[in-house]
Design a protein around this motif. Structure first.
Motif, PDB file in Angstrom:
ATOM      1  N   ASP A  95       0.738  -1.233   0.102  1.00  0.00           N
ATOM      2  CA  ASP A  95       0.124  -0.496  -0.543  1.00  0.00           C
ATOM      3  C   ASP A  95       1.209   1.239  -0.156  1.00  0.00           C
ATOM      4  N   GLY A  96       2.024   1.532   0.193  1.00  0.00           N
ATOM      5  CA  GLY A  96       3.708   2.705   0.350  1.00  0.00           C
ATOM      6  C   GLY A  96       4.611   2.511   0.884  1.00  0.00           C
ATOM      7  N   LEU A  97       4.815   3.028   0.686  1.00  0.00           N
ATOM      8  CA  LEU A  97       6.585   2.959   1.589  1.00  0.00           C
ATOM      9  C   LEU A  97       6.380   4.524   2.460  1.00  0.00           C
ATOM     10  N   LEU A  98       7.144   4.438   3.472  1.00  0.00           N
ATOM     11  CA  LEU A  98       7.270   5.374   4.650  1.00  0.00           C
ATOM     12  C   LEU A  98       9.166   5.733   4.524  1.00  0.00           C
ATOM     13  N   TYR A  99       9.185   6.779   3.934  1.00  0.00           N
ATOM     14  CA  TYR A  99      10.412   7.069   3.871  1.00  0.00           C
ATOM     15  C   TYR A  99      11.008   8.269   4.961  1.00  0.00           C
ATOM     16  N   VAL A 100      11.851   7.849   5.603  1.00  0.00           N
ATOM     17  CA  VAL A 100      12.252   9.075   6.421  1.00  0.00           C
ATOM     18  C   VAL A 100      13.584   9.195   6.338  1.00  0.00           C
ATOM     19  N   PRO A 101      14.317   9.758   6.476  1.00  0.00           N
ATOM     20  CA  PRO A 101      15.312  11.062   5.536  1.00  0.00           C
ATOM     21  C   PRO A 101      16.065  11.454   6.948  1.00  0.00           C
ATOM     22  N   LYS A 102      17.585  11.217   7.155  1.00  0.00           N
ATOM     23  CA  LYS A 102      18.442  11.411   7.966  1.00  0.00           C
ATOM     24  C   LYS A 102      18.523  12.632   7.689  1.00  0.00           C
ATOM     25  N   LYS A 103      18.565  13.195   8.896  1.00  0.00           N
ATOM     26  CA  LYS A 103      18.664  14.295   8.473  1.00  0.00           C
ATOM     27  C   LYS A 103      19.337  15.439  10.253  1.00  0.00           C
ATOM     28  N   ASN A 104      19.539  16.264  10.635  1.00  0.00           N
ATOM     29  CA  ASN A 104      20.714  16.770  10.895  1.00  0.00           C
ATOM     30  C   ASN A 104      19.642  17.517  12.675  1.00  0.00           C
ATOM     31  N   SER A 105      18.767  17.490  12.874  1.00  0.00           N
ATOM     32  CA  SER A 105      18.071  18.101  13.687  1.00  0.00           C
ATOM     33  C   SER A 105      16.261  17.957  13.065  1.00  0.00           C
ATOM     34  N   ASN A 106      16.073  17.276  14.365  1.00  0.00           N
ATOM     35  CA  ASN A 106      14.144  16.705  14.544  1.00  0.00           C
ATOM     36  C   ASN A 106      13.210  18.309  13.454  1.00  0.00           C
ATOM     37  N   SER A 107      13.960  19.001  13.787  1.00  0.00           N
ATOM     38  CA  SER A 107      12.991  19.795  13.472  1.00  0.00           C
ATOM     39  C   SER A 107      13.056  19.859  11.754  1.00  0.00           C
ATOM     40  N   GLU A 108      14.050  19.643  10.902  1.00  0.00           N
ATOM     41  CA  GLU A 108      14.012  19.171  10.003  1.00  0.00           C
ATOM     42  C   GLU A 108      13.510  18.169   9.373  1.00  0.00           C
ATOM     43  N   ILE A 133       5.237   9.392  14.491  1.00  0.00           N
ATOM     44  CA  ILE A 133       6.339  10.477  14.732  1.00  0.00           C
ATOM     45  C   ILE A 133       6.613  11.112  14.980  1.00  0.00           C
ATOM     46  N   ALA A 134       5.698  11.711  15.520  1.00  0.00           N
ATOM     47  CA  ALA A 134       4.742  13.324  16.994  1.00  0.00           C
ATOM     48  C   ALA A 134       5.660  12.840  17.702  1.00  0.00           C
ATOM     49  N   SER A 135       5.346  12.341  18.165  1.00  0.00           N
ATOM     50  CA  SER A 135       5.069  11.494  20.123  1.00  0.00           C
ATOM     51  C   SER A 135       6.972  10.990  19.925  1.00  0.00           C
ATOM     52  N   LYS A 136       7.365  10.782  19.204  1.00  0.00           N
ATOM     53  CA  LYS A 136       9.064  10.091  18.683  1.00  0.00           C
ATOM     54  C   LYS A 136       9.449  11.334  18.730  1.00  0.00           C
ATOM     55  N   LEU A 137       9.839  12.142  17.881  1.00  0.00           N
ATOM     56  CA  LEU A 137      10.818  13.563  17.397  1.00  0.00           C
ATOM     57  C   LEU A 137      10.463  13.897  19.102  1.00  0.00           C
ATOM     58  N   THR A 138       9.403  14.197  19.676  1.00  0.00           N
ATOM     59  CA  THR A 138       8.473  14.907  20.991  1.00  0.00           C
ATOM     60  C   THR A 138       9.296  14.585  21.759  1.00  0.00           C
TER      61      THR A 138
END
Length: 432
Positions: A95-108, A133-138
Motif C-alpha cells: 500500500d505504500g512506502l514511508l521514507y524517513v531520511p536522515k537529517k541534522n535536527s528533528n525539526s528538519e 513519528i510526532a510522539s517519538k520526535l517529541t
C-alpha cells in the motif's frame, strides 16, 4: 360537506389502489433495509482488510515504533537501498512506502518525511503514522533538553468534565448528539413527506386537468372543496403508507440483523463518540438524557407541524398543478417550494445544533415556511412554551391565508389550457 367526504374517499381509494402505490409501499422498506444491510456488510469487509505498509528508516529511530495493528502490517525495508525498497513495494503491490531520511535536527526531519504510493493512502493510516513519528520526535526533543520523560508522563493530567444542571441532575456529554438525532430525524421525515406527497397532489390535479375530467367534476363541486379533498385524501393515504413503512422497515431490519449478524450501524463512523459511550455510566446517562427529553411535547408538536406543514405546502402544490398543463411546466414553480424546505434543513443542522436558542434559530422557527422543520429540531433542546405557541399560531394563520390564495389560483387555473402562466398572471388570478 358530503361532497368533501366523497372527494376525500375517492382520492384515498384511488391512491391506495394504485399499483405503483402498492408496490412502493412494500418494496421501499425492502430497498431501504437492503441498502442499510449492504452498507453495513461492505463496511465490515473494509474493516477486515489488512493494509501492508513498508518503511525505510535512515535514522534508525523508528525501527521498533511501527508495530503491526489489527488493520495495518508494517514491513521494515531499511536494510535495502531506497530504490530497491521502492521496486519491492511496487512488485509486491504494497500500500505504500514511508521514507524517513536522515537529517541534522528533528525539526528538519519532521518536514522531510515522505510517503510513496501509486494511489492515495488512507487518511486514518497517515494520521496514525504522523502520530507515531510526532510522539517519538517529541520525546527526543525532551531528552535533548534534559527532561525526564517518566516525570512528564506522570505529570500529565486527564480531565473528565462532569455535566450537571443547577438542580443537581447529571447529564451525558452525548446529550447534544441525542437531541440532534431526535430533532434531525423529525425535521428530515417531515421534509420528505411534504415533498413526496405534495408532488402526489400536484400530479393528481395535472392528470385530471389533462384528461378533461376536471370540467365534469367542477360542475358539481366547488373548486376549494375539490382542492381540500385532494389534499386530505392524499394525506390519509400518505400517512397509511408511512406507518406501513415504519412497521415493516423495523421488522425487516430486526430480522436481517439477527439472521445475518449484521450491525446496521457502520463501524468507524466516529470512533471517539463510540469510545465515550463505552462505559456503563455513560450509557446510563445517555438513557437518562433520552428519558428527560420532552417526548410528549415532541410527539404532539410533530403531529401539529406535520399536519400544518403538509397543508401549507400541499395547497401550493395543488395551485401549481392547476396552473400548468403538464408536470414539465411545473418545474419553473418548484424553486419557491424547495428553497424554504432546504433552508429549514440547513438552518436546523448548522444553526440549531450549534446554538438552538440563538437569533437565527429562533427567527426561522417562527417563519411559517421553515418553522415546521426548524422548530421540531429546537424542541429537544428545550423551547419555552410561548415560543412554540407563537410559532404554531403563525403557521395556522399562514395555512388559512395561503390556502385562500391557492384556492383562488386553483379556481381560475383549473380551466385554463394551452399556455404557461407566469408569476405575474398567477398574481392576477388571486385578485379574481
Amino acid at each position: 360537506m358530503s361532497n368533501l367526504k366523497l372527494i376525500i374517499k375517492r382520492e384515498f381509494i384511488a391512491r391506495v389502489r394504485n399499483r405503483t402505490f402498492v408496490v412502493m409501499t412494500f418494496l421501499s422498506p425492502l430497498i431501504m433495509v437492503g441498502m442499510i444491510s449492504l452498507i453495513a456488510w461492505l463496511a465490515t469487509l473494509n474493516n477486515d482488510e489488512i493494509r501492508k505498509v513498508a518503511f525505510y528508516d535512515e535514522t534508525g529511530l523508528f525501527s521498533t515504533d511501527f508495530k503491526d495493528s489489527g488493520d495495518v502490517d508494517y514491513i521494515d525495508y531499511s536494510h535495502l537501498t531506497l530504490n530497491d525498497a521502492k521496486d519491492s513495494v511496487v512488485i509486491k503491490k504494497l500500500d505504500g512506502l514511508l521514507y524517513v531520511p536522515k537529517k541534522n535536527s528533528n525539526s528538519e526531519l519532521a518536514k522531510s518525511i515522505q510517503f510513496y504510493a501509486d494511489e492515495a493512502p488512507s487518511i486514518s493510516i497517515l494520521n496514525r503514522i504522523e502520530k507515531i513519528i510526532a510522539s517519538k520526535l517529541t520525546n527526543q526533543n525532551f531528552k535533548e533538553k534534559g527532561l525526564d520523560l517518566d516525570a512528564i508522563e506522570n505529570s500529565k493530567a486527564k480531565v473528565n468534565i462532569l455535566i450537571e444542571n443547577f438542580s443537581g441532575e447529571k447529564t451525558s456529554k452525548m446529550s447534544s448528539y441525542v437531541k440532534m438525532i431526535f430533532g434531525g430525524l423529525a425535521g428530515y421525515f417531515l421534509m420528505m413527506f411534504i415533498i413526496i406527497y405534495g408532488n402526489m397532489v400536484m400530479r393528481s390535479v395535472i392528470e385530471e386537468k389533462s384528461n378533461r375530467i376536471i370540467e365534469i367534476i367542477i360542475s358539481s363541486v366547488k373548486p376549494l372543496q375539490l382542492m381540500m379533498g385532494k389534499i386530505l385524501g392524499t394525506s390519509f393515504a400518505g400517512i397509511l403508507q408511512f406507518f406501513i413503512w415504519v412497521i415493516l422497515g423495523g421488522v425487516l431490519l430486526a430480522v436481517v440483523s439477527s439472521v445475518f449478524g449484521i450491525d446496521p450501524q457502520p463501524a468507524g463512523i466516529d470512533q471517539s463518540m463510540a469510545m465515550q459511550g463505552d462505559s456503563q455510566q455513560e450509557i446510563q446517562l445517555i438513557l437518562q438524557d433520552i428519558m428527560k427529553l420532552p417526548l410528549g411535547t415532541l410527539v404532539l408538536s410533530f403531529f401539529i407541524y406535520f399536519i400544518g406543514g403538509y397543508f401549507l405546502y400541499s395547497s401550493i402544490y395543488a395551485a401549481i398543478g392547476a396552473a400548468v398543463d403538464s408536470e414539465t411546466d411545473s418545474q419553473q414553480f418548484m424553486l419557491p417550494i424547495i428553497l424554504p424546505l432546504m433552508l429549514g434543513i440547513y438552518v436546523g443542522f448548522f444553526s440549531v445544533i450549534e446554538n438552538p436558542h440563538g437569533t437565527v434559530s429562533t427567527v426561522f422557527s417562527m417563519i411559517p415556511l421553515t418553522s415546521p422543520i426548524v422548530m421540531l429540531m429546537r424542541i429537544p433542546f428545550g423551547v419555552p412554551w410561548w415560543e412554540v405557541l407563537i410559532s404554531m399560531l403563525l403557521l395556522i394563520g399562514s395555512i388559512i391565508f395561503i390556502t385562500w390564495m391557492a384556492g383562488k389560483i386553483y379556481r381560475v387555473g383549473i380551466l385554463m389550457y394551452g399556455k404557461k402562466p407566469s408569476y405575474k398572471e398567477l398574481f392576477k388570478w388571486m385578485k379574481y
